[in-house]
Scaffold this motif. Structure first.
Motif, PDB file in Angstrom:
ATOM      1  N   LYS A   1       1.773  18.900   2.355  1.00 46.72           N
ATOM      2  CA  LYS A   1       0.441  19.028   2.948  1.00 46.72           C
ATOM      3  C   LYS A   1      -0.599  18.322   2.086  1.00 46.72           C
ATOM      4  O   LYS A   1      -1.483  17.611   2.594  1.00 46.72           O
ATOM      5  N   THR A   2      -0.506  18.502   0.770  1.00 48.92           N
ATOM      6  CA  THR A   2      -1.445  17.841  -0.148  1.00 48.92           C
ATOM      7  C   THR A   2      -1.248  16.333  -0.102  1.00 48.92           C
ATOM      8  O   THR A   2      -2.216  15.570  -0.083  1.00 48.92           O
ATOM      9  N   TRP A   3       0.017  15.891  -0.082  1.00 50.81           N
ATOM     10  CA  TRP A   3       0.308  14.459  -0.013  1.00 50.81           C
ATOM     11  C   TRP A   3      -0.278  13.833   1.254  1.00 50.81           C
ATOM     12  O   TRP A   3      -0.899  12.763   1.199  1.00 50.81           O
ATOM     13  N   LYS A   4      -0.091  14.487   2.391  1.00 51.50           N
ATOM     14  CA  LYS A   4      -0.652  13.957   3.636  1.00 51.50           C
ATOM     15  C   LYS A   4      -2.163  13.826   3.549  1.00 51.50           C
ATOM     16  O   LYS A   4      -2.751  12.829   3.979  1.00 51.50           O
ATOM     17  N   SER A   5      -2.804  14.825   2.955  1.00 54.68           N
ATOM     18  CA  SER A   5      -4.254  14.794   2.805  1.00 54.68           C
ATOM     19  C   SER A   5      -4.690  13.615   1.936  1.00 54.68           C
ATOM     20  O   SER A   5      -5.678  12.939   2.243  1.00 54.68           O
ATOM     21  N   LYS A   6      -3.941  13.372   0.852  1.00 50.60           N
ATOM     22  CA  LYS A   6      -4.253  12.245  -0.043  1.00 50.60           C
ATOM     23  C   LYS A   6      -4.077  10.913   0.687  1.00 50.60           C
ATOM     24  O   LYS A   6      -4.901  10.003   0.554  1.00 50.60           O
ATOM     25  N   MET A   7      -2.995  10.788   1.446  1.00 47.60           N
ATOM     26  CA  MET A   7      -2.730   9.557   2.192  1.00 47.60           C
ATOM     27  C   MET A   7      -3.836   9.284   3.205  1.00 47.60           C
ATOM     28  O   MET A   7      -4.356   8.163   3.310  1.00 47.60           O
ATOM     29  N   ILE A   8      -4.210  10.317   3.959  1.00 42.88           N
ATOM     30  CA  ILE A   8      -5.252  10.164   4.987  1.00 42.88           C
ATOM     31  C   ILE A   8      -6.594   9.811   4.340  1.00 42.88           C
ATOM     32  O   ILE A   8      -7.325   8.941   4.826  1.00 42.88           O
ATOM     33  N   ASP A   9      -6.902  10.467   3.237  1.00 43.40           N
ATOM     34  CA  ASP A   9      -8.176  10.222   2.561  1.00 43.40           C
ATOM     35  C   ASP A   9      -8.272   8.779   2.077  1.00 43.40           C
ATOM     36  O   ASP A   9      -9.300   8.106   2.287  1.00 43.40           O
ATOM     37  N   THR A  10      -7.220   8.280   1.437  1.00 41.20           N
ATOM     38  CA  THR A  10      -7.232   6.897   0.955  1.00 41.20           C
ATOM     39  C   THR A  10      -7.275   5.918   2.117  1.00 41.20           C
ATOM     40  O   THR A  10      -7.993   4.909   2.071  1.00 41.20           O
ATOM     41  N   PHE A  11      -6.510   6.194   3.165  1.00 39.13           N
ATOM     42  CA  PHE A  11      -6.511   5.328   4.341  1.00 39.13           C
ATOM     43  C   PHE A  11      -7.908   5.237   4.941  1.00 39.13           C
ATOM     44  O   PHE A  11      -8.393   4.144   5.265  1.00 39.13           O
ATOM     45  N   THR A  12      -8.558   6.372   5.091  1.00 35.22           N
ATOM     46  CA  THR A  12      -9.898   6.404   5.685  1.00 35.22           C
ATOM     47  C   THR A  12     -10.891   5.593   4.861  1.00 35.22           C
ATOM     48  O   THR A  12     -11.750   4.891   5.410  1.00 35.22           O
ATOM     49  N   LYS A  13     -10.759   5.666   3.543  1.00 36.21           N
ATOM     50  CA  LYS A  13     -11.701   4.977   2.655  1.00 36.21           C
ATOM     51  C   LYS A  13     -11.454   3.466   2.563  1.00 36.21           C
ATOM     52  O   LYS A  13     -12.402   2.706   2.366  1.00 36.21           O
ATOM     53  N   THR A  14     -10.202   3.051   2.676  1.00 34.55           N
ATOM     54  CA  THR A  14      -9.894   1.657   2.326  1.00 34.55           C
ATOM     55  C   THR A  14      -9.324   0.803   3.454  1.00 34.55           C
ATOM     56  O   THR A  14      -9.245  -0.417   3.311  1.00 34.55           O
ATOM     57  N   ASN A  15      -8.909   1.383   4.568  1.00 37.73           N
ATOM     58  CA  ASN A  15      -8.235   0.601   5.603  1.00 37.73           C
ATOM     59  C   ASN A  15      -9.094  -0.554   6.101  1.00 37.73           C
ATOM     60  O   ASN A  15      -8.620  -1.689   6.251  1.00 37.73           O
ATOM     61  N   LYS A  16     -10.385  -0.295   6.341  1.00 43.67           N
ATOM     62  CA  LYS A  16     -11.257  -1.334   6.887  1.00 43.67           C
ATOM     63  C   LYS A  16     -11.781  -2.289   5.826  1.00 43.67           C
ATOM     64  O   LYS A  16     -12.214  -3.406   6.148  1.00 43.67           O
ATOM     65  N   THR A  17     -11.766  -1.860   4.574  1.00 39.92           N
ATOM     66  CA  THR A  17     -12.340  -2.697   3.520  1.00 39.92           C
ATOM     67  C   THR A  17     -11.292  -3.583   2.839  1.00 39.92           C
ATOM     68  O   THR A  17     -11.518  -4.777   2.654  1.00 39.92           O
ATOM     69  N   GLU A  18     -10.148  -3.002   2.459  1.00 40.50           N
ATOM     70  CA  GLU A  18      -9.136  -3.810   1.781  1.00 40.50           C
ATOM     71  C   GLU A  18      -7.785  -3.800   2.478  1.00 40.50           C
ATOM     72  O   GLU A  18      -6.910  -4.599   2.142  1.00 40.50           O
ATOM     73  N   GLY A  19      -7.589  -2.935   3.459  1.00 37.72           N
ATOM     74  CA  GLY A  19      -6.324  -2.879   4.178  1.00 37.72           C
ATOM     75  C   GLY A  19      -5.254  -2.130   3.407  1.00 37.72           C
ATOM     76  O   GLY A  19      -5.522  -1.491   2.389  1.00 37.72           O
ATOM     77  N   VAL A  20      -4.012  -2.215   3.901  1.00 36.28           N
ATOM     78  CA  VAL A  20      -2.893  -1.504   3.284  1.00 36.28           C
ATOM     79  C   VAL A  20      -1.765  -2.488   2.994  1.00 36.28           C
ATOM     80  O   VAL A  20      -1.676  -3.570   3.583  1.00 36.28           O
ATOM     81  N   SER A  21      -0.898  -2.101   2.080  1.00 36.85           N
ATOM     82  CA  SER A  21       0.335  -2.843   1.809  1.00 36.85           C
ATOM     83  C   SER A  21       1.500  -2.091   2.450  1.00 36.85           C
ATOM     84  O   SER A  21       1.486  -0.863   2.513  1.00 36.85           O
ATOM     85  N   VAL A  22       2.491  -2.842   2.893  1.00 38.07           N
ATOM     86  CA  VAL A  22       3.686  -2.242   3.478  1.00 38.07           C
ATOM     87  C   VAL A  22       4.914  -2.841   2.789  1.00 38.07           C
ATOM     88  O   VAL A  22       5.032  -4.069   2.685  1.00 38.07           O
ATOM     89  N   TYR A  23       5.786  -1.967   2.296  1.00 38.58           N
ATOM     90  CA  TYR A  23       7.056  -2.423   1.729  1.00 38.58           C
ATOM     91  C   TYR A  23       8.182  -1.868   2.587  1.00 38.58           C
ATOM     92  O   TYR A  23       8.212  -0.671   2.892  1.00 38.58           O
ATOM     93  N   ILE A  24       9.123  -2.731   2.984  1.00 37.59           N
ATOM     94  CA  ILE A  24      10.267  -2.324   3.800  1.00 37.59           C
ATOM     95  C   ILE A  24      11.544  -2.584   3.013  1.00 37.59           C
ATOM     96  O   ILE A  24      11.806  -3.724   2.605  1.00 37.59           O
ATOM     97  N   HIS A  25      12.320  -1.533   2.814  1.00 31.44           N
ATOM     98  CA  HIS A  25      13.575  -1.678   2.061  1.00 31.44           C
ATOM     99  C   HIS A  25      14.743  -1.800   3.024  1.00 31.44           C
ATOM    100  O   HIS A  25      14.995  -0.898   3.826  1.00 31.44           O
ATOM    101  N   LEU A  26      15.445  -2.933   2.942  1.00 36.61           N
ATOM    102  CA  LEU A  26      16.641  -3.175   3.753  1.00 36.61           C
ATOM    103  C   LEU A  26      17.841  -3.180   2.806  1.00 36.61           C
ATOM    104  O   LEU A  26      18.041  -4.134   2.056  1.00 36.61           O
ATOM    105  N   PRO A  27      18.654  -2.136   2.796  1.00 35.52           N
ATOM    106  CA  PRO A  27      19.557  -1.863   1.671  1.00 35.52           C
ATOM    107  C   PRO A  27      20.930  -2.519   1.697  1.00 35.52           C
ATOM    108  O   PRO A  27      21.677  -2.398   0.735  1.00 35.52           O
ATOM    109  N   PHE A  28      21.273  -3.209   2.787  1.00 36.81           N
ATOM    110  CA  PHE A  28      22.662  -3.650   2.918  1.00 36.81           C
ATOM    111  C   PHE A  28      22.929  -4.979   2.208  1.00 36.81           C
ATOM    112  O   PHE A  28      22.094  -5.883   2.200  1.00 36.81           O
TER     113      PHE A  28
END
Length: 449
Positions: free
Chosen positions: A33-60
């Motif tokens: 619950k705390t982690w979700k709150s932290k994620m949402i808070d950071t997303f709300t503050k930074t999504n429009k200004t600096e965006g997000v990074s996405v890492y995709i792990h393909l393990p094979f």
């Protein structure tokens, strides 16, 4: 080379792609619950200004490279691709439901494993679904790790058409004896072919990864590999130390013995000679193990003081929020971290049941965030300054006295500066302000030299 200095500082220590480092995270102290709150808070503050990074792990991977410490599954059965991709997309949809608007992707990176194990059509489906459910930042960057032996023209063209402009190829070393030891046979001609092809298609940043300290590797091997690499002129080069951690489960580092590896002094000499060669070829040293041509975005980030470091290594695209997708992936909201489960079947089962597949994480304290920034400053810029009102590092000069005495850093008032002599020991310098590190848990890391 000061042998006494090398022996003193060649101890197990983190590479500091996070603070605190992963071994200090645990599931007992992690609250979803705390982690979700932290994620949402950071997303709300930074999504429009600096965006997000996405890492995709393909393990094979189709075969085991014995130098690799990454999470992977060895198989030649490609029917594993579709179920895994569907699971990654279900995990992505869980993040879309967590946020109140579409993510603005500034940086997307595909790692592994071997991303090019997946056929181009499946990669196209995976990435198209993610792109179509998000927005792209104006200066977005897409990158992937390609295996020279199985990266085809179709892979390169498909990913280029989706917006990828940066690719890194794992070279490691061109000596055949070394390649046999690490189970990675790939002649220079194969690397040249795929590098030239990427350049012809239009990739603007091509990277090569070179490792020193590999089994049976000599100084001449390192010199030969770098000289051959110069013929292909990649835009950036990751020249980093082999991390020998055979005690970690599933990494395959048991095909050779400790006595087959170069010692600490030999490794440092390899690094210093390799660095001198690369700089002579026009590459600039970026952080502790990257080199780039002046035209590359990584060098430009260094010169304008915007260089950043995260779980993907050094990058010019700083974001406070990084979403990790796939088995064992790591995510970061600046004020929290998480890592997904490492077992593929467990991962797929969790996301298929709409459960975030998190194995462990960490919620950062105010002190964590302060020290994290200082470590970032040291790793990226070789210096850091703290306010006299801030008590977090007030004892730093005392703890760092041995480093000052050995000429690795200087401390003036509230500023720490790493000397040229100290740069190869940057991990040790960061360790001196790590509040979590102790003798009992250092054994989980590779040696610093």
């Amino acid at each position: 080379m000061d042998t006494n200095l090398i022996n003193k500082y060649n101890v197990p220590g983190p590479r500091y792609t996070s603070y605190p480092t992963v071994p200090h995270w645990n599931v007992q102290d992690f609250r979803l619950k705390t982690w979700k709150s932290k994620m949402i808070d950071t997303f709300t503050k930074t999504n429009k200004t600096e965006g997000v990074s996405v890492y995709i792990h393909l393990p094979f991977c189709e075969s085991m490279c014995t130098f690799c410490g990454c999470n992977k599954r060895i198989t030649k059965k490609h029917d594993v691709e579709t179920p895994y991709i569907n699971a990654v997309l279900k995990e992505w949809s869980m993040y879309l439901n967590l946020f109140d608007e579409k993510p603005v992707i500034k940086e997307l990176h595909i790692g592994g494993g071997t991303p090019t194990f997946f056929n181009p059509e499946n990669l196209n489906y995976l990435l198209t679904c993610i792109i179509n459910t998000s927005r792209l930042a104006e200066n977005y960057e897409f990158s992937f790790e390609g295996h020279p032996n199985n990266t085809t023209k179709e892979h390169l063209q498909t990913l280029y058409d989706l917006g990828f402009r940066r690719v890194s190829f794992g070279v490691q070393d061109y000596n055949e004896t070394v390649q046999k030891a690490i189970h990675r046979i790939q002649p220079f001609e194969k690397v040249k072919q795929v590098t030239d092809l990427a350049r012809q298609i239009g990739y603007t940043s091509i990277g090569h990864d070179i490792i020193y300290g590999l089994p049976f590797q000599t100084m001449n091997d390192v010199i030969n590999t770098i000289e051959k690499t110069k013929e292909l002129s990649p835009d950036r080069i990751a020249f980093y130390s082999y991390a020998h951690v055979p005690w970690l489960k599933g990494n395959g580092q048991r095909g050779y013995n400790e006595e087959n590896l170069p010692n600490g002094k030999e490794k440092l000499m390899m690094y210093e000679e390799g660095k001198k060669l690369l700089q002579g070829f026009g590459y600039h040293n970026i952080g502790m193990d990257h080199f780039a041509l002046p035209t590359d975005s990584l060098y430009k980030a260094l010169t304008n003081h915007t260089l950043h470091r995260n779980f993907m290594g050094y990058t010019h695209a700083k974001t406070d929020l990084m979403i990790g997708l796939g088995v064992s992936s790591i995510g970061d909201s600046w004020n929290s971290f998480y890592q997904n489960v490492k077992n593929i079947e467990e991962y797929q089962d969790l996301v298929n049941n709409q459960i975030f597949p998190i194995a462990k994480g960490h919620i950062s304290s105010d002190e964590d965030l302060i020290i994290r920034q200082h470590i970032l400053n040291l790793m990226c810029h070789y210096e850091t300054t703290w306010s006299t009102e801030n008590k977090t590092l007030e004892k730093a000069p005392l703890k760092m006295f041995p480093l000052v005495h050995d000429g690795l850093i200087t401390i003036k008032k509230s500023k720490i500066v790493v000397t040229e002599k100290g740069k190869p020991f940057i991990r040790n310098i960061c360790m001196s302000i790590d509040q979590y590190l102790g003798n009992n848990n250092q054994l989980q890391f590779s040696k610093t030299v």
